[in-house]
Design a protein around this motif. Structure first.
Motif, mmCIF file in Angstrom:
data_model
loop_
_atom_site.group_PDB
_atom_site.id
_atom_site.type_symbol
_atom_site.label_atom_id
_atom_site.label_comp_id
_atom_site.label_asym_id
_atom_site.label_seq_id
_atom_site.Cartn_x
_atom_site.Cartn_y
_atom_site.Cartn_z
ATOM 1 N N LEU A 295 0.374 -22.706 24.751
ATOM 2 C CA LEU A 295 0.258 -23.686 25.835
ATOM 3 C C LEU A 295 -0.875 -24.661 25.543
ATOM 4 O O LEU A 295 -2.033 -24.251 25.435
ATOM 5 N N GLY B 75 -1.651 -18.075 23.075
ATOM 6 C CA GLY B 75 -2.692 -18.988 22.624
ATOM 7 C C GLY B 75 -2.424 -20.382 23.113
ATOM 8 O O GLY B 75 -1.484 -20.610 23.883
ATOM 9 N N GLY B 76 -3.268 -21.318 22.661
ATOM 10 C CA GLY B 76 -3.081 -22.696 23.085
ATOM 11 C C GLY B 76 -4.334 -23.514 22.904
ATOM 12 O O GLY B 76 -5.198 -23.178 22.084
ATOM 13 N N ASP B 77 -4.441 -24.579 23.682
ATOM 14 C CA ASP B 77 -5.595 -25.456 23.601
ATOM 15 C C ASP B 77 -5.790 -26.094 24.973
ATOM 16 O O ASP B 77 -4.806 -26.330 25.692
ATOM 17 N N THR B 78 -7.034 -26.335 25.326
ATOM 18 C CA THR B 78 -7.343 -26.914 26.626
ATOM 19 C C THR B 78 -8.315 -28.065 26.437
ATOM 20 O O THR B 78 -9.381 -27.876 25.849
ATOM 21 N N LEU C 171 -6.698 -13.735 23.907
ATOM 22 C CA LEU C 171 -7.104 -15.155 23.784
ATOM 23 C C LEU C 171 -8.595 -15.278 23.468
ATOM 24 O O LEU C 171 -9.237 -16.249 23.862
ATOM 25 N N LEU D 93 2.140 -15.315 26.806
ATOM 26 C CA LEU D 93 1.290 -16.406 26.344
ATOM 27 C C LEU D 93 0.381 -15.857 25.241
ATOM 28 O O LEU D 93 -0.301 -14.854 25.441
ATOM 29 N N ASP E 163 -9.762 -14.839 20.169
ATOM 30 C CA ASP E 163 -9.964 -15.151 18.753
ATOM 31 C C ASP E 163 -9.467 -16.572 18.481
ATOM 32 O O ASP E 163 -9.025 -17.267 19.387
ATOM 33 N N ASP E 164 -9.555 -17.000 17.215
ATOM 34 C CA ASP E 164 -9.170 -18.372 16.882
ATOM 35 C C ASP E 164 -7.665 -18.576 16.825
ATOM 36 O O ASP E 164 -7.179 -19.694 16.983
ATOM 37 N N GLU F 296 -14.432 -24.541 29.990
ATOM 38 C CA GLU F 296 -13.192 -24.286 29.244
ATOM 39 C C GLU F 296 -12.940 -22.780 29.049
ATOM 40 O O GLU F 296 -11.831 -22.292 29.277
ATOM 41 N N PHE F 297 -13.992 -22.040 28.653
ATOM 42 C CA PHE F 297 -13.758 -20.636 28.320
ATOM 43 C C PHE F 297 -13.568 -19.781 29.573
ATOM 44 O O PHE F 297 -12.770 -18.846 29.580
ATOM 45 N N PHE G 31 -5.608 -17.827 31.993
ATOM 46 C CA PHE G 31 -4.633 -17.660 30.909
ATOM 47 C C PHE G 31 -4.710 -16.317 30.190
ATOM 48 O O PHE G 31 -3.670 -15.787 29.790
ATOM 49 N N ILE H 50 -10.012 -20.379 30.625
ATOM 50 C CA ILE H 50 -9.051 -19.618 29.814
ATOM 51 C C ILE H 50 -9.077 -18.144 30.233
ATOM 52 O O ILE H 50 -8.030 -17.519 30.419
ATOM 53 N N LEU I 145 -2.865 -27.852 27.036
ATOM 54 C CA LEU I 145 -3.067 -28.568 28.299
ATOM 55 C C LEU I 145 -4.012 -29.738 28.104
ATOM 56 O O LEU I 145 -5.104 -29.572 27.534
HETATM 57 P P1 ADP Z 1 -11.115 -23.139 18.827
HETATM 58 O O1 ADP Z 1 -12.419 -23.557 19.390
HETATM 59 O O2 ADP Z 1 -11.194 -22.145 17.732
HETATM 60 O O3 ADP Z 1 -10.199 -24.281 18.544
HETATM 61 P P2 ADP Z 1 -10.339 -22.700 21.490
HETATM 62 O O4 ADP Z 1 -11.704 -22.666 22.011
HETATM 63 O O5 ADP Z 1 -9.553 -23.968 21.662
HETATM 64 O O6 ADP Z 1 -10.367 -22.309 19.983
HETATM 65 O O7 ADP Z 1 -9.517 -21.527 22.109
HETATM 66 C C1 ADP Z 1 -10.021 -20.208 22.171
HETATM 67 C C2 ADP Z 1 -8.863 -19.263 22.370
HETATM 68 O O8 ADP Z 1 -8.241 -19.549 23.622
HETATM 69 C C3 ADP Z 1 -7.789 -19.373 21.321
HETATM 70 O O9 ADP Z 1 -7.252 -18.085 21.096
HETATM 71 C C4 ADP Z 1 -6.756 -20.243 21.965
HETATM 72 O O10 ADP Z 1 -5.455 -19.967 21.436
HETATM 73 C C5 ADP Z 1 -6.866 -19.852 23.422
HETATM 74 N N1 ADP Z 1 -6.519 -20.950 24.348
HETATM 75 C C6 ADP Z 1 -7.141 -22.128 24.550
HETATM 76 N N2 ADP Z 1 -6.533 -22.867 25.491
HETATM 77 C C7 ADP Z 1 -5.465 -22.146 25.902
HETATM 78 C C8 ADP Z 1 -4.416 -22.356 26.852
HETATM 79 N N3 ADP Z 1 -4.299 -23.488 27.565
HETATM 80 N N4 ADP Z 1 -3.506 -21.386 26.998
HETATM 81 C C9 ADP Z 1 -3.581 -20.262 26.256
HETATM 82 N N5 ADP Z 1 -4.516 -19.994 25.367
HETATM 83 C C10 ADP Z 1 -5.457 -20.921 25.181
#
Ligand code: ADP
Ligand code: MG
Length: 336
Positions: free
Chosen positions: A93, A126-129, A32, A124, A34-35, A11-12, A19, A15, A95
């Protein structure tokens, strides 16, 4: 923490590779790493936010080009922000990736986002994957700014106002039909231009903010011209009258529909236009002309607003060239 698809890096890494580069130039995105992100709206402005998700098999097909899927996912949100008179700066974003997602698909997807970031000056932030056992799902949340308390609403249309639309109507519906092989007599140039309109909406980001001191109500056309005008009429407690012959059609659309009333009905009911529909008093016509010239986007008056006969009849009537009611049938896209 999420499980990753088998064919993808962690995942990391994902990103960081695909991203993080898209956040460059936006300090509050913290690369991208930080939290959360920080958005600092310009003093005197409101933050305007909109989210829209698209699901494989519902809004796009698994074999659609990934860059176009990405751009459509972003653009439908930019369209909402623009029609409210706001200017978008940033987006998030989310995903949901099925195990079959490949690195190549993600690279092409990120490439599409990069192209549109340049075109529309957004970043872009931030987001979640996540991995999913379900279909590929993409949610974009866009953020924009508008001068304080001035966001354009659906609710301000007054009897006597004219109804305007940007661009042309019905191209996306016809593009989808062309993709399905339902318009066999259409020449290739026209078919290509309609299919492009279906895959790649053109959010009217130049026009929207210029409507701030002009429009009494606005909406972007996603569900269909009729359904979206009904949304304006419902919110404004009024009725809308549309003259079918004034609805602007592209030359490709004219060629495709050949004046067939059934197809024209589908075009005004169909949706996916991502044009701005707005109302404005008749005195604003000259200013609207200037906005059209300055932005290079045609803006057409297609009808007017009338007082509703009762609270429950905030209806839209479409008139044919002879002034008789034109039957539209299905009034636009709804999910349920
Ligand atoms: P947490 O574990 O704190 O929920 P994540 O591990 O989900 O955070 O995300 C780490 C960082 O990466 C955050 O800044 C988040 O906004 C960014 N991020 C995660 N997925 C995506 C994505 N699909 N697009 C853009 N940024 C993302
Ligand atoms: Mg965290």
């Amino acid at each position: 923490m999420s499980d990753e698809g088998r064919q993808l890096p962690g995942e990391f890494e994902l990103i960081a590779e695909f991203f993080a580069p898209l956040s460059e130039g936006y300090p509050g995105a913290f690369a991208l790493l930080d939290d959360a992100a920080v958005i600092s709206p310009t003093p005197g402005s409101d933050l305007v936010a909109k989210t829209d998700a698209i699901v494989c098999g519902v809004h796009f097909h698994s074999d659609d080009p990934a860059d176009l899927v990405a751009r459509k996912a972003l653009r439908v949100n930019l369209s909402d922000i623009a029609c409210k008179g706001a200017t978008a700066h940033a987006y998030m974003l989310d995903l949901m990736l099925p195990p079959a997602t490949t690195r190549e698909w993600l690279a092409e997807f990120a490439g599409g986002l990069a192209a549109d970031q340049r075109e529309f000056s957004v970043h872009l932030i931030g987001g979640d994957t996540n991995a999913t056992p379900g279909p590929l799902t993409i949610a974009v949340t866009a953020f924009g700014e508008v001068p304080k308390n001035q966001m354009l609403r659906r609710s301000g249309a007054h009897p006597g106002d004219l109804i305007f639309v940007t661009g042309t109507i019905g191209d996306a519906v016809l593009g989808l039909k062309a993709l399905r092989g339902e318009l066999p007599n259409l020449d290739t140039t026209a078919a290509t231009s309609l299919v492009t309109r279906y895959h790649l909406p053109q959010p009217r980001t130049d026009v929207g903010p210029k409507l701030l001191d002009v429009a009494t109500s606005t909406i972007d056309i996603s569900d269909g011209l009729i359904a979206d005008l009904e949304h304006i009429c419902g919110a404004s407690k009024s009725s809308g009258i549309v003259d079918i012959e004034k609805v602007p059609l592209s030359s490709s659309a004219r060629q495709a529909c050949g004046g067939d009333p059934g197809l024209i009905a589908e075009m005004i009911a169909g949706g996916d236009d991502y044009e701005i529909m707005f109302t404005a008093p008749t005195e604003a016509a000259c200013k609207i002309d200037q906005i059209s010239q300055a932005s290079g986007i045609p803006i057409s008056a297609i009808g007017h607003i009338e007082k509703s006969a009762s609270a429950k009849t905030n209806r839209v009537t479409v008139l044919d060239p002879g002034g008789k009611p034109f039957a539209v049938g299905d009034k636009g896209w709804t999910h349920f």
